[in-house]
Design an enzyme around this catalytic site. Structure first.
Site, PDB file in Angstrom:
ATOM      1  N   GLN A  88       0.814  -1.214   0.000  1.00  0.00           N
ATOM      2  CA  GLN A  88       0.000   0.000   0.000  1.00  0.00           C
ATOM      3  C   GLN A  88       0.848   1.265   0.000  1.00  0.00           C
ATOM      4  O   GLN A  88       0.490   2.245  -0.644  1.00  0.00           O
ATOM      5  CB  GLN A  88      -1.034  -0.055   1.134  1.00  0.00           C
ATOM      6  CG  GLN A  88      -0.628   0.536   2.438  1.00  0.00           C
ATOM      7  CD  GLN A  88      -0.707   2.034   2.414  1.00  0.00           C
ATOM      8  OE1 GLN A  88      -1.542   2.602   1.722  1.00  0.00           O
ATOM      9  NE2 GLN A  88       0.188   2.693   3.152  1.00  0.00           N
ATOM     10  N   ARG A 243      -4.540   6.086   3.699  1.00  0.00           N
ATOM     11  CA  ARG A 243      -5.333   5.652   4.859  1.00  0.00           C
ATOM     12  C   ARG A 243      -6.333   4.562   4.480  1.00  0.00           C
ATOM     13  O   ARG A 243      -6.688   3.721   5.311  1.00  0.00           O
ATOM     14  CB  ARG A 243      -6.014   6.873   5.499  1.00  0.00           C
ATOM     15  CG  ARG A 243      -4.994   7.696   6.264  1.00  0.00           C
ATOM     16  CD  ARG A 243      -5.436   9.082   6.675  1.00  0.00           C
ATOM     17  NE  ARG A 243      -4.276   9.806   7.220  1.00  0.00           N
ATOM     18  CZ  ARG A 243      -4.205  11.118   7.386  1.00  0.00           C
ATOM     19  NH1 ARG A 243      -5.227  11.875   7.062  1.00  0.00           N
ATOM     20  NH2 ARG A 243      -3.104  11.682   7.879  1.00  0.00           N
ATOM     21  N   TYR A 363       0.382   4.649  12.378  1.00  0.00           N
ATOM     22  CA  TYR A 363       0.964   5.267  11.176  1.00  0.00           C
ATOM     23  C   TYR A 363      -0.082   5.765  10.173  1.00  0.00           C
ATOM     24  O   TYR A 363      -1.250   5.457  10.287  1.00  0.00           O
ATOM     25  CB  TYR A 363       2.043   4.407  10.532  1.00  0.00           C
ATOM     26  CG  TYR A 363       1.743   3.020  10.014  1.00  0.00           C
ATOM     27  CD1 TYR A 363       0.466   2.546   9.795  1.00  0.00           C
ATOM     28  CD2 TYR A 363       2.812   2.179   9.709  1.00  0.00           C
ATOM     29  CE1 TYR A 363       0.244   1.270   9.301  1.00  0.00           C
ATOM     30  CE2 TYR A 363       2.605   0.897   9.219  1.00  0.00           C
ATOM     31  CZ  TYR A 363       1.319   0.454   9.019  1.00  0.00           C
ATOM     32  OH  TYR A 363       1.107  -0.790   8.543  1.00  0.00           O
ATOM     33  N   GLU A 364       0.420   6.572   9.277  1.00  0.00           N
ATOM     34  CA  GLU A 364      -0.420   7.288   8.302  1.00  0.00           C
ATOM     35  C   GLU A 364      -1.530   8.078   8.998  1.00  0.00           C
ATOM     36  O   GLU A 364      -2.644   8.193   8.496  1.00  0.00           O
ATOM     37  CB  GLU A 364      -0.938   6.331   7.230  1.00  0.00           C
ATOM     38  CG  GLU A 364       0.243   5.686   6.532  1.00  0.00           C
ATOM     39  CD  GLU A 364       0.012   5.274   5.122  1.00  0.00           C
ATOM     40  OE1 GLU A 364      -0.972   5.704   4.508  1.00  0.00           O
ATOM     41  OE2 GLU A 364       0.864   4.514   4.614  1.00  0.00           O
ATOM     42  N   GLY A 365      -1.160   8.614  10.159  1.00  0.00           N
ATOM     43  CA  GLY A 365      -2.099   9.407  10.949  1.00  0.00           C
ATOM     44  C   GLY A 365      -2.638   8.571  12.092  1.00  0.00           C
ATOM     45  O   GLY A 365      -3.278   7.538  11.874  1.00  0.00           O
TER      46      GLY A 365
END
Ligand code: CAA
Length: 522
Positions: A88, A243, A363-365
């Site tokens: 991803q 996300r 991760y990724e926010g």
């Protein structure tokens, strides 16, 4: 919205599951223990087309939609969440921004190699001081005429060292805040670009993570991605797509742990009956299945919005990630618990899923960032307190001149920084200037003013042409009552008082003496 699997989606899911069972599963334990990036199987996925799923065939991709893409990331992550994140990140954070924002030349140069998996992509945003507060970039890119000179470092970068192509954010103009951030395509091997050592992690251990180090790194001029100053937008929109992938990874972890637990509960007997007949456990499974399905619908809806070309998927993507990662953590904890000792040892992958699930909330926010994005959708992104730049005046005469430039009604308002005598002076000023009178909640409680004078959330709302706050500290509840005012004047002994952040002009000094001076000259 119909999210029933199509024949094609079912066939692709079966194909990828069979591949993961045959090629990935047998070496998972070894790679995870040794923290080795699964290059062999990632390359095989590339040969099968699964490293360029949503990109058009003319750029080397499979031409699938994002709905199918998230279904397949979910499927890969059921066996290997480490592969899930590698796939991803490569898609959403490297290939997607180049495909979306790149010039035709950049797209032709990079996308076919990435989409075919011949090259692997990574993303460089996070820095030691820029994690959740991603706009605090300290990596600098200087325009040197025919090249960009990058200096600084990135940390926690998935695929660092293994990846060939990096989308890297750096400051090109510090004075412009997030509008001074630009995105660059940096290739492994460019002079001055190197990597730190792999971090030792709790979970997703075969997805390697390390620093990117830029030491006078020369990046060709043509490798600026999109426009100068638009790098934050590149990063934020890529993360919206990213996300979805992390949500899919989390969902795969949740689903696989759930399915394994169902099988176990059917055959594991204690007290003469299967665990599935124990209501406390089966009801928990009922709740988990409901949550997993709910999370799946949020994810598929967000992917569908991306496929429909909706311009802003931030909120739907954040809801999907929040729901999927929360349910992944909850399900894996229960899966380990319900398996007892078998859940805790490494023969089964459940303890690994529990460790892997945790990162999906980070991760990724982080989940907190997801809530910031979602609440921004409810209350508006700009629902922040805007700090004004206060102009500090030198004396009362200068304030007189400023007041002359702002005709209209004046509200003279006092706080606990004044004595009773000071409040009398305020009353006199109100009478003298034909203005109104107000007080803070603290002053009212201290008996310095009447209840009906109170300005603030729990008192009156005023919106005069000029609001003069004297001896008022400036708590949020007070600001709420005066925020419609034209010019805000703060008079306070303490230059750090929050009222100055809400004021246009200010006078720092003994408030009562300043009131005396004003009474004399107004
Ligand atoms: N799409 C487009 N524009 C966006 C946007 C989005 N999703 N989000 C924000 N923006 C724009 C805003 O419109 C605003 O534009 P203007 O300045 O022109 O008005 C600008 O960006 C700033 O917006 P905010 O004031 O809302 O931004 P902020 O500084 O307060 O930060 C945040 C908002 C949501 C907290 C953001 O910083 C964020 O997402 N932080 C988390 C960072 C993150 O996810 N890092 C992950 C690293 S990568 C990773 O984890 C990969 C891996 O290992 C696998």
């Amino acid at each position: 919205m119909n999210f029933d699997y199509t024949e094609e989606q079912l066939a692709l899911k079966a194909q990828i599951r069979a591949f993961c069972e045959k090629e990935i599963k047998p070496e998972m334990r070894r790679l995870e223990d040794a923290q080795v990036y699964p290059l062999r199987t990632i390359k095989m996925l590339g040969e099968m087309g699964f490293m360029g799923m949503p990109f058009p065939r003319e750029y080397g991709g499979m031409g699938l939609d994002y709905l199918t893409y998230v279904m397949l990331v979910e499927e890969i992550s059921k066996i290997s969440p480490s592969h899930g994140v590698a796939v991803q990140t490569h898609h959403a954070l490297a290939t997607w921004p180049i495909f979306t924002y790149g010039t035709e030349e950049q797209k032709r140069k990079y996308v076919p190699d990435l989409a075919s998996g011949r090259k692997i992509g990574a993303f460089g945003l996070t820095e030691p001081n820029a994690g959740t507060d991603a706009a605090m970039q300290q990596t600098i890119a200087e325009d040197k005429g025919d090249y960009w000179l990058l200096n600084g470092s990135k940390m926690f970068i998935s695929g660092a060292g293994v990846a060939d192509v990096y989308v890297v954010m750096a400051m090109t103009d510090k004075s412009k805040g997030n509008h001074g951030i630009s995105a660059f395509i940096v290739e492994k091997g460019m002079p001055g670009f190197s990597f730190g050592t792999n971090e030792d992690k709790l979970g997703i251990r075969s997805s390697t993570v390390a620093e990117l180090l830029f030491n006078n790194c020369r990046v060709p001029k043509e490798n600026l991605l999109y426009e100068e100053g638009k790098g934050f937008k590149v990063a934020m929109t890529a993360l919206d797509v990213g996300r979805l992938g992390i949500a899919a990874q989390a969902l795969g972890i949740a689903q696989e742990s759930f399915d394994m637990t169902v099988r176990y509960m059917k055959h594991r007997e204690q007290f003469g009956k299967p665990l599935s007949s124990l209501q406390a456990l089966s009801f928990t499974m009922a709740e988990l299945e409901t949550k997993i399905e709910g999370a799946r619908f949020l994810l598929y809806r967000a992917a569908d919005h991306l496929d429909q070309g909706k311009s802003d998927i931030s909120v739907t993507a954040a809801k999907a990630k929040l729901a999927c990662s929360t349910v992944a953590m909850e399900t894996t904890l229960k899966a380990v618990q319900f398996h007892g000792g078998y859940g805790y040892i490494k023969d089964l992958p459940l303890e690994r899923y529990m460790r892997d699930a945790k990162i999906t909330e980070i991760y990724e926010g982080t989940s907190e960032v997801m809530k910031m994005v979602i609440s921004g959708g409810i209350f508006g992104r700009g629902a922040k307190h805007e700090e004004k730049q206060v102009r500090i005046l030198k004396d009362a005469s200068e304030l007189k001149a400023v007041l002359a430039e702002h005709p209209g009604d004046i509200c003279w308002s006092g706080g606990r920084g004044l004595t009773a005598a000071g409040f009398e002076k305020l009353q006199q000023l109100a009478e003298k200037t034909g203005g109104g009178f107000g007080a803070s909640r603290g002053a009212v409680r201290a008996g310095l003013a009447k209840e009906e004078d109170q300005v603030g959330l729990t008192g009156r709302t005023v919106a005069p042409a000029v609001y003069v706050a004297v001896g008022i500290s400036g708590m949020t509840q007070h600001l709420a009552g005066m925020k419609g005012s034209g010019l805000v004047v703060a008079i306070n002994r303490n230059p750090q008082a929050p009222i100055f952040a809400a004021a246009d002009v200010g006078l720092v000094g003994d408030a009562e003496e300043i009131l005396d001076e004003l009474l004399a000259i107004l």
